[in-house]
Motif scaffolding. Structure first.
Motif, PDB file in Angstrom:
ATOM      1  N   UNK A 257      18.811  27.007 -72.448  1.00 33.22           N
ATOM      2  CA  UNK A 257      20.176  27.123 -71.967  1.00 33.22           C
ATOM      3  C   UNK A 257      20.980  28.241 -72.597  1.00 33.22           C
ATOM      4  N   UNK A 258      20.308  29.132 -73.343  1.00 30.45           N
ATOM      5  CA  UNK A 258      21.007  30.262 -73.965  1.00 30.45           C
ATOM      6  C   UNK A 258      21.271  31.377 -72.957  1.00 30.45           C
ATOM      7  N   UNK A 259      20.432  31.466 -71.932  1.00 28.43           N
ATOM      8  CA  UNK A 259      20.579  32.468 -70.882  1.00 28.43           C
ATOM      9  C   UNK A 259      20.422  31.801 -69.526  1.00 28.43           C
ATOM     10  N   UNK A 260      21.027  32.393 -68.513  1.00 30.19           N
ATOM     11  CA  UNK A 260      20.891  31.858 -67.160  1.00 30.19           C
ATOM     12  C   UNK A 260      19.677  32.442 -66.458  1.00 30.19           C
ATOM     13  N   UNK A 261      19.221  33.624 -66.901  1.00 28.10           N
ATOM     14  CA  UNK A 261      18.030  34.230 -66.312  1.00 28.10           C
ATOM     15  C   UNK A 261      17.362  35.146 -67.328  1.00 28.10           C
ATOM     16  N   UNK A 262      16.096  35.434 -67.093  1.00 27.20           N
ATOM     17  CA  UNK A 262      15.299  36.280 -67.976  1.00 27.20           C
ATOM     18  C   UNK A 262      15.517  37.748 -67.613  1.00 27.20           C
ATOM     19  N   UNK A 263      16.015  38.574 -68.547  1.00 25.45           N
ATOM     20  CA  UNK A 263      16.253  39.983 -68.231  1.00 25.45           C
ATOM     21  C   UNK A 263      14.985  40.764 -67.923  1.00 25.45           C
ATOM     22  N   UNK A 264      13.827  40.222 -68.303  1.00 20.52           N
ATOM     23  CA  UNK A 264      12.567  40.912 -68.043  1.00 20.52           C
ATOM     24  C   UNK A 264      11.801  40.300 -66.876  1.00 20.52           C
TER      25      UNK A 264
ATOM     26  N   UNK B  74       4.400  42.759 -73.900  1.00 17.38           N
ATOM     27  CA  UNK B  74       5.412  42.488 -72.883  1.00 17.38           C
ATOM     28  C   UNK B  74       5.403  41.016 -72.487  1.00 17.38           C
ATOM     29  N   UNK B  75       4.210  40.432 -72.364  1.00 18.96           N
ATOM     30  CA  UNK B  75       4.102  39.020 -71.969  1.00 18.96           C
ATOM     31  C   UNK B  75       4.723  38.109 -73.030  1.00 18.96           C
ATOM     32  N   UNK B  76       4.536  38.437 -74.306  1.00 24.69           N
ATOM     33  CA  UNK B  76       5.099  37.624 -75.387  1.00 24.69           C
ATOM     34  C   UNK B  76       6.627  37.714 -75.384  1.00 24.69           C
ATOM     35  N   UNK B  77       7.152  38.919 -75.192  1.00 30.08           N
ATOM     36  CA  UNK B  77       8.609  39.093 -75.160  1.00 30.08           C
ATOM     37  C   UNK B  77       9.203  38.393 -73.940  1.00 30.08           C
ATOM     38  N   UNK B  78       8.495  38.462 -72.805  1.00 31.90           N
ATOM     39  CA  UNK B  78       8.964  37.742 -71.625  1.00 31.90           C
ATOM     40  C   UNK B  78       8.960  36.230 -71.874  1.00 31.90           C
ATOM     41  N   UNK B  79       7.934  35.751 -72.585  1.00 31.04           N
ATOM     42  CA  UNK B  79       7.867  34.326 -72.923  1.00 31.04           C
ATOM     43  C   UNK B  79       9.028  33.931 -73.838  1.00 31.04           C
ATOM     44  N   UNK B  80       9.410  34.834 -74.737  1.00 28.82           N
ATOM     45  CA  UNK B  80      10.548  34.582 -75.625  1.00 28.82           C
ATOM     46  C   UNK B  80      11.833  34.381 -74.816  1.00 28.82           C
TER      47      UNK B  80
ATOM     48  N   UNK C 289      20.408  43.556 -72.319  1.00 23.93           N
ATOM     49  CA  UNK C 289      20.187  43.856 -70.906  1.00 23.93           C
ATOM     50  C   UNK C 289      18.730  44.181 -70.623  1.00 23.93           C
ATOM     51  N   UNK C 290      18.415  44.198 -69.353  1.00 28.01           N
ATOM     52  CA  UNK C 290      17.067  44.585 -68.924  1.00 28.01           C
ATOM     53  C   UNK C 290      16.754  46.018 -69.375  1.00 28.01           C
TER      54      UNK C 290
ATOM     55  N   UNK D  16      11.973  33.591 -71.609  1.00 27.17           N
ATOM     56  CA  UNK D  16      11.821  32.368 -70.803  1.00 27.17           C
ATOM     57  C   UNK D  16      12.256  31.154 -71.621  1.00 27.17           C
ATOM     58  N   UNK D  17      11.903  31.179 -72.897  1.00 24.57           N
ATOM     59  CA  UNK D  17      12.295  30.097 -73.805  1.00 24.57           C
ATOM     60  C   UNK D  17      13.823  30.036 -73.914  1.00 24.57           C
ATOM     61  N   UNK D  18      14.465  31.214 -73.961  1.00 22.66           N
ATOM     62  CA  UNK D  18      15.930  31.265 -74.034  1.00 22.66           C
ATOM     63  C   UNK D  18      16.566  30.628 -72.801  1.00 22.66           C
TER      64      UNK D  18
END
Length: 296
Positions: free
Chosen positions: A83-90, A69-75, A46-47, A77-79
């Motif tokens: 197609x592993x996630x419908x949206x980025x929790x961050x 934070x930017x690297x984790x957000x990029x991770x 979760x967020x 975004x890759x998800x």
């Protein structure tokens, strides 16, 4: 499809095109995260879980924290892209503010623009991609909005005069003028990648149907995200920052009303934001002055 955070990170790091230094930088940031949460399925992260993790990382400077934070957000975004996630929790998470008790201080910059080093790296990365090279150079050299560039048709652009007309905010038309290097990039794109049977300047081929369409913002944004992910120095750079860079480079070189016309601002106060001289920009201007004065 369920996938653990550790597996996601491995796929993220194994993407083609990442330099060795970039990969090491990403690994250094992600290893502490994976030690704590690597076993979790990305679907249940979760967020709040990620916010708690980032808030607990207090031993690093706030600018380094922004990069983490930017690297984790990029991770994540890759998800989403995979197609592993419908949206980025961050998504849209605010960055940590500087802590005065630690001797951290903010900056007087109110406009985000690319440094000379960032521009050099960006242009190296797009050098072999004719379409992205043309797009990036047009955005940087004209100050046009990405929506205005993507809406261009062939009859809107004068390739010989190196200018094109857009419809900006308020439904107002204006001319945008671009440089020789952008013109060369456009010529290479037209010769090598643009699909001729379309009225749109920037085109795309749909992978499933083979249909030729106008390049969409969504597809361009994915290309942009993949591009800046190749260099830690570009992490967090937004498409719109190229427009800010255009304006920042021209402050002091032309009248504010001229700049306003080129930018397509309805309110002069919007243009006046670029007149605030920041510390980094002041240093650049000072060095130019020293070089000029040294000639006399």
């Amino acid at each position: 499809m369920s996938i653990t955070l550790a597996r996601l990170a491995r796929e993220f790091l194994d993407r083609p095109g990442l330099s060795q230094n970039t990969r090491k930088s990403y690994e250094f940031t992600l290893i502490p995260l994976l030690k704590e949460h690597g076993w979790l399925s990305v679907e249940i992260i979760t967020r709040q879980t990620m916010c708690d993790y980032l808030n607990a990382v207090t031993h690093i400077h706030h600018t380094t924290h922004h990069r983490h934070q930017a690297i984790i957000q990029a991770l994540f975004n890759f998800a989403v892209e995979q197609g592993y996630l419908s949206n980025n929790p961050l998504s849209s998470l605010k960055r940590r503010k500087p802590d005065a008790d630690k001797g951290e201080h903010g900056t007087d910059e109110i406009i985000r623009y690319l440094s000379a080093e960032q521009l050099t790296i960006l242009y190296k990365l797009v050098a072999t991609d004719f379409r992205m090279n043309a797009l990036v150079r047009l955005l940087h050299r004209t100050g046009a909005r990405i929506s205005e560039i993507l809406a261009l048709n062939l009859d809107n652009i004068d390739l010989n005069a190196k200018k094109f007309q857009v419809i900006g905010k308020g439904n107002k038309r204006r001319w945008c003028f671009y440089s020789d290097d952008a013109s060369i990039a456009m010529q290479k794109y037209f010769q090598n990648e643009r699909h001729p049977h379309s009225k749109a300047v920037f085109t795309a081929k749909q992978p499933l149907t083979g249909e030729i369409t106008r390049l969409s913002y969504r597809r361009f944004h994915k290309c942009w995200s993949d591009l800046i992910a190749q260099s830690p120095i570009l992490l967090g750079v937004r498409i719109h920052d190229l427009r800010h860079t255009f304006a920042t480079e021209r402050v002091g070189l032309m009248g504010i009303e001229t700049l306003r016309a080129l930018m397509g601002h309805e309110n002069i106060q919007t243009t006046l934001r670029y007149q605030k001289v920041t510390s980094s920009r002041a240093e650049e201007i000072a060095q130019l002055a020293f070089n000029t004065l040294a000639k006399y």
